[in-house]
Design an enzyme around this catalytic site. Structure first.
Site, PDB file in Angstrom:
ATOM      1  N   MET A 170       0.853  -1.190   0.000  1.00  0.00           N
ATOM      2  CA  MET A 170       0.000   0.000   0.000  1.00  0.00           C
ATOM      3  C   MET A 170       0.890   1.242   0.000  1.00  0.00           C
ATOM      4  O   MET A 170       0.461   2.330   0.394  1.00  0.00           O
ATOM      5  CB  MET A 170      -0.935  -0.009   1.212  1.00  0.00           C
ATOM      6  CG  MET A 170      -1.883  -1.201   1.178  1.00  0.00           C
ATOM      7  SD  MET A 170      -3.406  -0.947   2.083  1.00  0.00           S
ATOM      8  CE  MET A 170      -2.780  -0.758   3.722  1.00  0.00           C
ATOM      9  N   GLY A 171       2.142   1.080  -0.421  1.00  0.00           N
ATOM     10  CA  GLY A 171       3.049   2.216  -0.484  1.00  0.00           C
ATOM     11  C   GLY A 171       3.653   2.530   0.870  1.00  0.00           C
ATOM     12  O   GLY A 171       3.681   1.675   1.760  1.00  0.00           O
ATOM     13  N   HIS A 217       9.533  -3.474   3.204  1.00  0.00           N
ATOM     14  CA  HIS A 217       9.113  -3.694   1.812  1.00  0.00           C
ATOM     15  C   HIS A 217      10.334  -3.986   0.936  1.00  0.00           C
ATOM     16  O   HIS A 217      10.269  -4.816   0.026  1.00  0.00           O
ATOM     17  CB  HIS A 217       8.398  -2.457   1.255  1.00  0.00           C
ATOM     18  CG  HIS A 217       7.130  -2.103   1.968  1.00  0.00           C
ATOM     19  ND1 HIS A 217       7.019  -1.008   2.803  1.00  0.00           N
ATOM     20  CD2 HIS A 217       5.913  -2.711   1.978  1.00  0.00           C
ATOM     21  CE1 HIS A 217       5.786  -0.953   3.276  1.00  0.00           C
ATOM     22  NE2 HIS A 217       5.100  -1.974   2.803  1.00  0.00           N
ATOM     23  N   ASP A 220       2.929  -9.238   9.278  1.00  0.00           N
ATOM     24  CA  ASP A 220       1.470  -9.372   9.152  1.00  0.00           C
ATOM     25  C   ASP A 220       1.140 -10.860   9.019  1.00  0.00           C
ATOM     26  O   ASP A 220       0.677 -11.318   7.974  1.00  0.00           O
ATOM     27  CB  ASP A 220       0.984  -8.571   7.947  1.00  0.00           C
ATOM     28  CG  ASP A 220       1.207  -7.086   8.148  1.00  0.00           C
ATOM     29  OD1 ASP A 220       0.613  -6.519   9.075  1.00  0.00           O
ATOM     30  OD2 ASP A 220       2.014  -6.503   7.405  1.00  0.00           O
ATOM     31  N   GLN A 226      -2.435 -12.057   8.154  1.00  0.00           N
ATOM     32  CA  GLN A 226      -2.714 -11.734   6.747  1.00  0.00           C
ATOM     33  C   GLN A 226      -2.069 -12.795   5.846  1.00  0.00           C
ATOM     34  O   GLN A 226      -2.695 -13.292   4.896  1.00  0.00           O
ATOM     35  CB  GLN A 226      -2.150 -10.346   6.416  1.00  0.00           C
ATOM     36  CG  GLN A 226      -2.045 -10.061   4.928  1.00  0.00           C
ATOM     37  CD  GLN A 226      -1.675  -8.630   4.641  1.00  0.00           C
ATOM     38  OE1 GLN A 226      -2.513  -7.749   4.742  1.00  0.00           O
ATOM     39  NE2 GLN A 226      -0.427  -8.380   4.275  1.00  0.00           N
ATOM     40  N   SER A 251       7.042  -0.651  10.319  1.00  0.00           N
ATOM     41  CA  SER A 251       5.641  -0.580   9.908  1.00  0.00           C
ATOM     42  C   SER A 251       5.374   0.821   9.383  1.00  0.00           C
ATOM     43  O   SER A 251       5.949   1.797   9.885  1.00  0.00           O
ATOM     44  CB  SER A 251       4.741  -0.842  11.121  1.00  0.00           C
ATOM     45  OG  SER A 251       3.426  -0.399  10.852  1.00  0.00           O
ATOM     46  N   ARG A 289       2.926   2.413   9.972  1.00  0.00           N
ATOM     47  CA  ARG A 289       2.256   3.149  11.057  1.00  0.00           C
ATOM     48  C   ARG A 289       3.243   3.806  12.016  1.00  0.00           C
ATOM     49  O   ARG A 289       2.847   4.676  12.797  1.00  0.00           O
ATOM     50  CB  ARG A 289       1.370   2.200  11.868  1.00  0.00           C
ATOM     51  CG  ARG A 289       0.169   1.735  11.107  1.00  0.00           C
ATOM     52  CD  ARG A 289      -0.504   0.615  11.849  1.00  0.00           C
ATOM     53  NE  ARG A 289      -1.603   0.086  11.067  1.00  0.00           N
ATOM     54  CZ  ARG A 289      -2.873   0.387  11.264  1.00  0.00           C
ATOM     55  NH1 ARG A 289      -3.202   1.193  12.233  1.00  0.00           N
ATOM     56  NH2 ARG A 289      -3.814  -0.113  10.511  1.00  0.00           N
TER      57      ARG A 289
HETATM   58  O1  PAF Z   1       0.007  -5.616   3.742  1.00  0.00           O
HETATM   59  C1  PAF Z   1      -0.442  -4.731   2.984  1.00  0.00           C
HETATM   60  O2  PAF Z   1       0.227  -3.733   2.667  1.00  0.00           O
HETATM   61  C2  PAF Z   1      -1.850  -4.891   2.409  1.00  0.00           C
HETATM   62  O3  PAF Z   1      -2.706  -5.499   3.318  1.00  0.00           O
HETATM   63  C3  PAF Z   1      -1.870  -5.624   1.054  1.00  0.00           C
HETATM   64  C4  PAF Z   1      -1.391  -7.052   1.173  1.00  0.00           C
HETATM   65  C5  PAF Z   1      -1.011  -4.880   0.044  1.00  0.00           C
HETATM   66  C6  PAF Z   1      -3.308  -5.665   0.515  1.00  0.00           C
HETATM   67  O4  PAF Z   1      -3.818  -4.387   0.342  1.00  0.00           O
END
Ligand code: PAF
Length: 273
Positions: free
Chosen positions: A29-30, A36, A149, A152, A184, A186
């Site tokens: 999500m940038g 990342h 995450d 997720q 994160s 956040r």
């Molecule tokens: O982890 C994230 O950044 C988001 O939940 C993802 C996997 C890109 C889905 O929008």
């Protein structure tokens, strides 16, 4: 690196290259940070073509305010992705992803329950749906997710298995700051004092892991540590399974920022703090 904003444009680019290259997808999500970049690095070393998606998915946020607050740093993200060796940055608009009339949702039942699923109703259905859309759009050989995450990642792995999606999901270890705080997007919302208080989470999980290694109760030990922590509200501490490993996962709120983290409980697993 090419920046592509339409589904048709990305498919057109990838179509001729598919036969000669393994394609990696890094969904984001940038607000890219070193976590990342670790996903991109893993993708780059294992695949010939790296696609990163950058889409702040509105449906996975609990409130409009949370969505509005999410950091948006497209220009800086583009530079970081290019420097990291990304081939295609896919940055679609909301209308491109969810055109008028969109009404389909994927639900991954059990894995989505509890922990983040309880704290954020509807969140994992929305995450599963956007990930399935991205898998269908990019048709990657491999997709990369961070272990931070963990729930997720477990939801995505379950969905891929249940729906026979032909993608190999790779989980990349959590990247931490030198003091142990998991990176994160956040974290930018934390004041200096809150950031210091937030260290209670990795410290509590480490205490839980240490207790487990001695035959004790990891959940109880981590909860106890968090109960004693200052300026921190404990949300949950629990165990879960991911890719055959047992994890101790927790969430806290510091100020107005919710943070999550986890550690591997299995003896012998590398955990760096
Ligand atoms: O982890 C994230 O950044 C988001 O939940 C993802 C996997 C890109 C889905 O929008």
């Amino acid at each position: 690196m090419e920046v592509i904003t339409t589904i048709a444009g990305l498919r057109e680019e990838l179509y001729p290259r598919r036969a000669h290259a393994q394609i990696a997808l890094v969904p984001t999500m940038g607000a890219l940070h070193a976590g990342h970049l670790a996903l991109i690095e893993a993708a780059r070393t294992q695949c010939e073509l790296v696609v990163i998606s950058l889409f702040v998915n509105p449906t996975q946020f609990g409130s409009a305010a949370d969505f509005d607050c999410y950091p948006r740093t497209l220009e800086r993200d583009g530079q970081a992705a290019e420097a990291a060796g990304v081939d295609y940055l896919f940055a679609p608009s909301t209308e491109e992803v969810y055109p008028a009339g969109f009404q389909t949702q994927v639900e991954v039942a059990d894995v989505s329950r509890g922990m983040e699923g309880a704290a954020r109703p509807g969140h994992f259905g929305a995450v599963a749906t956007i990930c399935l859309k991205l898998f269908n759009i990019v048709q990657p050989d491999r997709a990369y997710f961070g272990r931070k995450d963990a729930q997720q990642a477990a939801v995505v792995i379950r969905m891929v298995h249940d729906l026979d999606i032909d993608v190999d999901v790779r989980i990349v270890p959590t990247v931490r700051d030198t003091d142990g705080l998991a990176l994160s997007s956040r974290n930018v919302h934390l004041t200096q004092r809150e950031r210091q208080a937030a260290l209670a989470l990795p410290e509590a999980l480490a205490a839980g892991r240490a207790a487990h290694a001695l035959g004790g109760d990891p959940v109880g030990a981590a909860r106890e540590a968090l109960t004693e922590a200052v300026d921190v509200v404990m949300d949950y501490v629990d165990t879960m399974r991911l890719n055959g490993q047992s994890l101790l996962a927790g969430s806290i709120t510091v100020g107005s920022t919710r943070l999550i983290d986890n550690v591997i409980l299995d003896p012998g697993a590398q955990e760096v703090f």
